[in-house]
Design a protein around this motif. Structure first.
Motif, PDB file in Angstrom:
ATOM      1  N   PRO A  91       0.536  -1.314  -0.144  1.00 27.29           N
ATOM      2  CA  PRO A  91      -0.141  -0.049  -0.336  1.00 27.29           C
ATOM      3  C   PRO A  91       0.799   0.750  -0.563  1.00 27.29           C
ATOM      4  CG  PRO A  91      -0.157  -0.390   2.049  1.00 27.29           C
ATOM      5  CD  PRO A  91       0.817  -2.086   1.302  1.00 27.29           C
ATOM      6  N   HIS A  92       0.314   2.897  -0.608  1.00 25.39           N
ATOM      7  CA  HIS A  92       0.662   3.257  -0.104  1.00 25.39           C
ATOM      8  C   HIS A  92       0.342   4.548   0.751  1.00 25.39           C
ATOM      9  CE1 HIS A  92       2.987   3.024  -4.377  1.00 25.39           C
ATOM     10  NE2 HIS A  92       2.688   2.302  -4.300  1.00 25.39           N
ATOM     11  N   ALA A  93      -0.336   4.117   1.246  1.00 26.50           N
ATOM     12  CA  ALA A  93      -1.430   4.409   2.344  1.00 26.50           C
ATOM     13  C   ALA A  93      -1.609   3.930   3.469  1.00 26.50           C
ATOM     14  CB  ALA A  93      -1.980   5.386   1.821  1.00 26.50           C
ATOM     15  N   PHE A  94      -2.116   4.163   4.398  1.00 24.98           N
ATOM     16  CA  PHE A  94      -2.783   3.629   5.944  1.00 24.98           C
ATOM     17  C   PHE A  94      -4.078   3.828   6.692  1.00 24.98           C
ATOM     18  CE2 PHE A  94       1.030   5.421   8.002  1.00 24.98           C
ATOM     19  CZ  PHE A  94      -0.031   5.766   9.357  1.00 24.98           C
ATOM     20  N   GLU A  95      -5.130   3.020   6.741  1.00 23.79           N
ATOM     21  CA  GLU A  95      -6.043   3.855   7.448  1.00 23.79           C
ATOM     22  C   GLU A  95      -5.688   4.106   8.680  1.00 23.79           C
ATOM     23  OE1 GLU A  95      -9.689   2.617   6.442  1.00 23.79           O
ATOM     24  OE2 GLU A  95      -9.545   2.083   4.609  1.00 23.79           O
ATOM     25  N   TYR A  96      -5.946   5.749   9.110  1.00 20.24           N
ATOM     26  CA  TYR A  96      -5.355   4.984  10.335  1.00 20.24           C
ATOM     27  C   TYR A  96      -6.240   6.850  11.639  1.00 20.24           C
ATOM     28  CZ  TYR A  96      -3.415   4.115  15.290  1.00 20.24           C
ATOM     29  OH  TYR A  96      -3.183   3.561  16.149  1.00 20.24           O
ATOM     30  N   TRP A  97      -6.213   6.910  12.785  1.00 22.80           N
ATOM     31  CA  TRP A  97      -7.317   8.104  12.812  1.00 22.80           C
ATOM     32  C   TRP A  97      -5.943   8.878  12.990  1.00 22.80           C
ATOM     33  CZ3 TRP A  97     -11.999   7.520  13.481  1.00 22.80           C
ATOM     34  CH2 TRP A  97     -12.193   6.075  13.844  1.00 22.80           C
ATOM     35  N   SER A  98      -6.611   9.875  12.424  1.00 24.64           N
ATOM     36  CA  SER A  98      -5.957  11.527  12.850  1.00 24.64           C
ATOM     37  C   SER A  98      -6.516  12.059  12.383  1.00 24.64           C
ATOM     38  CB  SER A  98      -4.798  11.435  11.076  1.00 24.64           C
ATOM     39  OG  SER A  98      -4.587  12.729  10.761  1.00 24.64           O
ATOM     40  N   HIS A  99      -7.138  13.148  12.518  1.00 29.03           N
ATOM     41  CA  HIS A  99      -7.900  14.289  12.138  1.00 29.03           C
ATOM     42  C   HIS A  99      -8.995  13.367  12.506  1.00 29.03           C
ATOM     43  CE1 HIS A  99     -10.169  17.722  11.700  1.00 29.03           C
ATOM     44  NE2 HIS A  99     -11.374  16.965  10.593  1.00 29.03           N
ATOM     45  N   ALA A 100      -9.840  12.805  12.141  1.00 30.49           N
ATOM     46  CA  ALA A 100     -10.666  11.379  12.131  1.00 30.49           C
ATOM     47  C   ALA A 100     -10.080  10.249  11.440  1.00 30.49           C
ATOM     48  CB  ALA A 100     -11.655  11.633  11.181  1.00 30.49           C
ATOM     49  N   ALA A 101     -11.031   9.093  11.151  1.00 29.94           N
ATOM     50  CA  ALA A 101     -10.637   7.862  10.875  1.00 29.94           C
ATOM     51  C   ALA A 101     -10.097   8.977   8.995  1.00 29.94           C
ATOM     52  CB  ALA A 101     -11.658   6.915   9.939  1.00 29.94           C
ATOM     53  N   CYS A 102      -8.535   8.375   8.803  1.00 31.89           N
ATOM     54  CA  CYS A 102      -8.281   9.230   7.685  1.00 31.89           C
ATOM     55  C   CYS A 102      -7.158   8.273   7.001  1.00 31.89           C
ATOM     56  CB  CYS A 102      -7.136  10.251   8.224  1.00 31.89           C
ATOM     57  SG  CYS A 102      -8.395  11.848   9.026  1.00 31.89           S
ATOM     58  N   LEU A 103      -7.068   8.450   5.402  1.00 28.04           N
ATOM     59  CA  LEU A 103      -5.518   7.896   4.322  1.00 28.04           C
ATOM     60  C   LEU A 103      -4.526   8.604   5.224  1.00 28.04           C
ATOM     61  CD1 LEU A 103      -8.143   6.976   1.567  1.00 28.04           C
ATOM     62  CD2 LEU A 103      -6.456   5.178   2.598  1.00 28.04           C
ATOM     63  N   LEU A 104      -3.435   7.936   5.696  1.00 29.67           N
ATOM     64  CA  LEU A 104      -1.945   8.353   5.957  1.00 29.67           C
ATOM     65  C   LEU A 104      -1.323   8.093   4.502  1.00 29.67           C
ATOM     66  CD1 LEU A 104      -2.626   8.577   9.223  1.00 29.67           C
ATOM     67  CD2 LEU A 104      -2.432  10.395   8.438  1.00 29.67           C
ATOM     68  N   PRO A 105      -0.200   9.271   4.451  1.00 26.65           N
ATOM     69  CA  PRO A 105       0.648   8.251   3.539  1.00 26.65           C
ATOM     70  C   PRO A 105       1.740   6.975   4.164  1.00 26.65           C
ATOM     71  CG  PRO A 105       1.093  10.709   3.485  1.00 26.65           C
ATOM     72  CD  PRO A 105       0.520  10.513   4.551  1.00 26.65           C
ATOM     73  N   ILE A 106       2.617   6.329   3.277  1.00 28.21           N
ATOM     74  CA  ILE A 106       2.675   4.908   4.372  1.00 28.21           C
ATOM     75  C   ILE A 106       3.394   5.312   5.355  1.00 28.21           C
ATOM     76  CG2 ILE A 106       3.837   4.122   2.561  1.00 28.21           C
ATOM     77  CD1 ILE A 106       2.282   1.983   5.344  1.00 28.21           C
ATOM     78  N   GLU A 107       4.351   5.912   4.898  1.00 28.07           N
ATOM     79  CA  GLU A 107       5.729   6.622   4.887  1.00 28.07           C
ATOM     80  C   GLU A 107       5.732   7.394   6.914  1.00 28.07           C
ATOM     81  OE1 GLU A 107       5.290   9.590   1.439  1.00 28.07           O
ATOM     82  OE2 GLU A 107       5.012   7.676   2.275  1.00 28.07           O
ATOM     83  N   LEU A 217       4.359  15.293  13.185  1.00 27.03           N
ATOM     84  CA  LEU A 217       2.665  15.583  12.859  1.00 27.03           C
ATOM     85  C   LEU A 217       2.662  17.472  13.383  1.00 27.03           C
ATOM     86  CD1 LEU A 217       0.762  12.610  14.277  1.00 27.03           C
ATOM     87  CD2 LEU A 217       1.830  12.767  12.063  1.00 27.03           C
ATOM     88  N   VAL A 218       3.455  17.536  14.433  1.00 23.58           N
ATOM     89  CA  VAL A 218       3.174  19.463  14.256  1.00 23.58           C
ATOM     90  C   VAL A 218       3.829  19.716  12.852  1.00 23.58           C
ATOM     91  CG1 VAL A 218       3.988  21.710  15.310  1.00 23.58           C
ATOM     92  CG2 VAL A 218       2.900  19.341  16.722  1.00 23.58           C
ATOM     93  N   TYR A 236      -5.576  19.686  13.110  1.00 22.96           N
ATOM     94  CA  TYR A 236      -4.869  18.699  12.024  1.00 22.96           C
ATOM     95  C   TYR A 236      -5.446  17.768  12.403  1.00 22.96           C
ATOM     96  CZ  TYR A 236      -3.543  18.924   6.997  1.00 22.96           C
ATOM     97  OH  TYR A 236      -3.894  18.247   5.676  1.00 22.96           O
ATOM     98  N   HIS A 237      -4.345  16.611  12.949  1.00 21.77           N
ATOM     99  CA  HIS A 237      -4.115  15.335  13.642  1.00 21.77           C
ATOM    100  C   HIS A 237      -4.913  15.115  14.985  1.00 21.77           C
ATOM    101  CE1 HIS A 237      -1.982  14.424   9.834  1.00 21.77           C
ATOM    102  NE2 HIS A 237      -0.708  15.362  10.247  1.00 21.77           N
ATOM    103  N   ARG A 238      -6.105  16.097  15.173  1.00 23.80           N
ATOM    104  CA  ARG A 238      -6.335  15.436  16.366  1.00 23.80           C
ATOM    105  C   ARG A 238      -5.459  15.466  17.502  1.00 23.80           C
ATOM    106  NH1 ARG A 238     -11.635  14.656  15.133  1.00 23.80           N
ATOM    107  NH2 ARG A 238     -12.807  16.727  13.670  1.00 23.80           N
ATOM    108  N   LEU A 239      -4.160  16.461  18.056  1.00 25.78           N
ATOM    109  CA  LEU A 239      -3.114  16.927  18.594  1.00 25.78           C
ATOM    110  C   LEU A 239      -4.603  16.708  19.849  1.00 25.78           C
ATOM    111  CD1 LEU A 239      -0.134  17.069  17.172  1.00 25.78           C
ATOM    112  CD2 LEU A 239      -1.199  15.067  17.722  1.00 25.78           C
TER     113      LEU A 239
END
Length: 400
Positions: A91-107, A217-218, A236-239
């Motif tokens: 995958p080039h992305a993974f799903e995880y909790w960021s701003h909400a449920a998000c696609l994020l760059p795999i790196e 992330l900041v 932005y990433h719910r910090l």
């Protein structure tokens, strides 16, 4: 303790800040078509997922708004590279909790180690985990390869969306812990696999300390926003704002003053190097687009009040189920609640900021219609009745 804030390096007008934000989000200047959808994801750092599909799902609307007509298969393949039988997914992305449920760059996988650790240490969960369910899910994925929750034994105990089965609880817990990832979607169902198979080996670690993860992330949030307050950057990433306070002075962002904001702001230094110039994009925006997903920031930057009304009872809706803001000339000039009926794109409800916005809305509607293979546009309700005829005239002219 947070590091004291150094003095501002620049004072920006509200218009400066708005243009910086538009450029940072990919709406000002020539679109980077060579990098395509993956480039949009890397540039934004996060693309929010949502179940609602009117024109298309939100993760498809986000690259469309920046790049124009992008095929759905192209979008999906850009996020996830399908595996061939017997071969591991890449995958080039993974799903995880960021701003909400998000696609994020795999790196960025290593930089969410702080959140995975926090989930593993979490004492209370909304769903109870049945004994043995977690180990069974891991064993089944290891033996059988990528599977949906249904393949694993069932996603729900009843038809209620929240009434998860023990299997679903276990595999979602494993996803939050980082032992499992979503490698693709089939009919909007997650396809799960072991992280050790799906995530590149050089990225599959939780070695980074919390402070290093937070600094990254900041920094990414500041780059994706261009300029923002602490609250903007945290959201932005719910910090937590206290997490931002501890690292922001060492994040690479620089303090600035924005006229009219009334609170300290931070900017990406690269965003200050050259004045934002170029062509403004005209488009419809998903309510979950990162340009506008933080409502207080949207009101501050654009003077535009927008609320998603999909979960509001129909009689209480003001602008419609999935009202999409209209971006034109670097401003939010109205909104439209769309629907599709066969090959017709229906504007169920239209709100416009005056007659000057009519050509922009007509253009946005026609481009969206073409993108979703509609050959006609029908306008139902226009909040300002005197704008209905000019809008229909613009649409008729363009449709020929």
């Amino acid at each position: 303790m947070p590091t004291p804030t150094p003095p501002p390096v620049a004072t920006l007008t509200a218009a400066d800040a708005r243009r910086i934000a538009l450029r940072a989000q990919g709406f000002l200047g020539a679109p980077d078509r060579r990098s395509g959808v993956r480039g949009v994801l890397r540039h934004l750092g996060a693309v929010q997922l949502d179940t609602i599909s009117v024109l298309a799902r939100s993760h498809e609307l986000v690259p469309y708004a920046r790049l124009g007509a992008v095929g759905r298969t192209t979008v999906e393949d850009a996020y996830w590279t399908r595996s061939t039988p017997g071969a591991p997914a890449s995958p080039h992305a993974f799903e995880y909790w960021s701003h909400a449920a998000c696609l994020l760059p795999i790196e960025e996988w290593p930089h969410f180690a702080f959140r995975r650790r926090a989930y593993r240490a979490r004492p209370h969960w909304n769903h109870a985990l049945p004994d043995g369910a977690y180990d069974q899910v891991i064993k089944q994925l290891r033996t059988e390869g990528p599977l949906t929750a249904t393949d694993l034994g069932g996603a729900k105990k009843t038809s209620e969306w929240w009434d998860w089965s023990g299997t679903k609880v276990a595999v979602e817990r494993a996803l939050m812990y980082g032992e499992v990832v979503c490698v693709e979607r089939r009919g909007w169902k997650r396809v799960y696999d072991l992280a050790e198979r799906a995530v590149p080996a050089e990225l599959l670690h939780d070695d980074l300390a919390d402070a290093e993860c937070l600094r990254r992330l900041v920094r990414l949030a500041g780059r994706s926003l261009g300029v923002g307050t602490r609250a903007d950057i945290a959201d932005y990433h719910r910090l937590k704002t206290e997490q931002v306070d501890v690292v922001i002075a060492d994040s690479g962002l620089v303090p600035v003053t924005v006229e009219g904001w009334g609170r300290p702001a931070w900017a990406d230094p690269a965003a200050l190097e050259t004045p934002p110039r170029g062509r403004h994009r005209t488009t419809l925006l998903s309510p979950f687009d990162s340009l506008i997903w933080e409502r207080a920031r949207t009101e501050r930057i654009f003077g535009f009040v927008h609320r998603l009304e999909a979960y509001v009872p129909k009689p209480k809706r003001v602008h419609g189920y999935f009202a999409m803001p209209v971006l034109a000339g670097g401003r939010l000039v109205g909104r439209v609640d769309p629907a599709r009926e066969g090959r017709t794109l229906v504007a169920r409800q239209v709100t416009l900021d005056g007659a000057k916005a009519v050509p922009a809305l007509a253009q946005a509607l026609l481009e969206a219609a073409t993108w979703v293979n509609c050959t006609n546009v029908r306008v139902e309700r226009v909040d300002a009745p005197e704008l209905r005829a000019p809008l229909l005239t613009e649409l008729a002219r363009a449709l020929g």
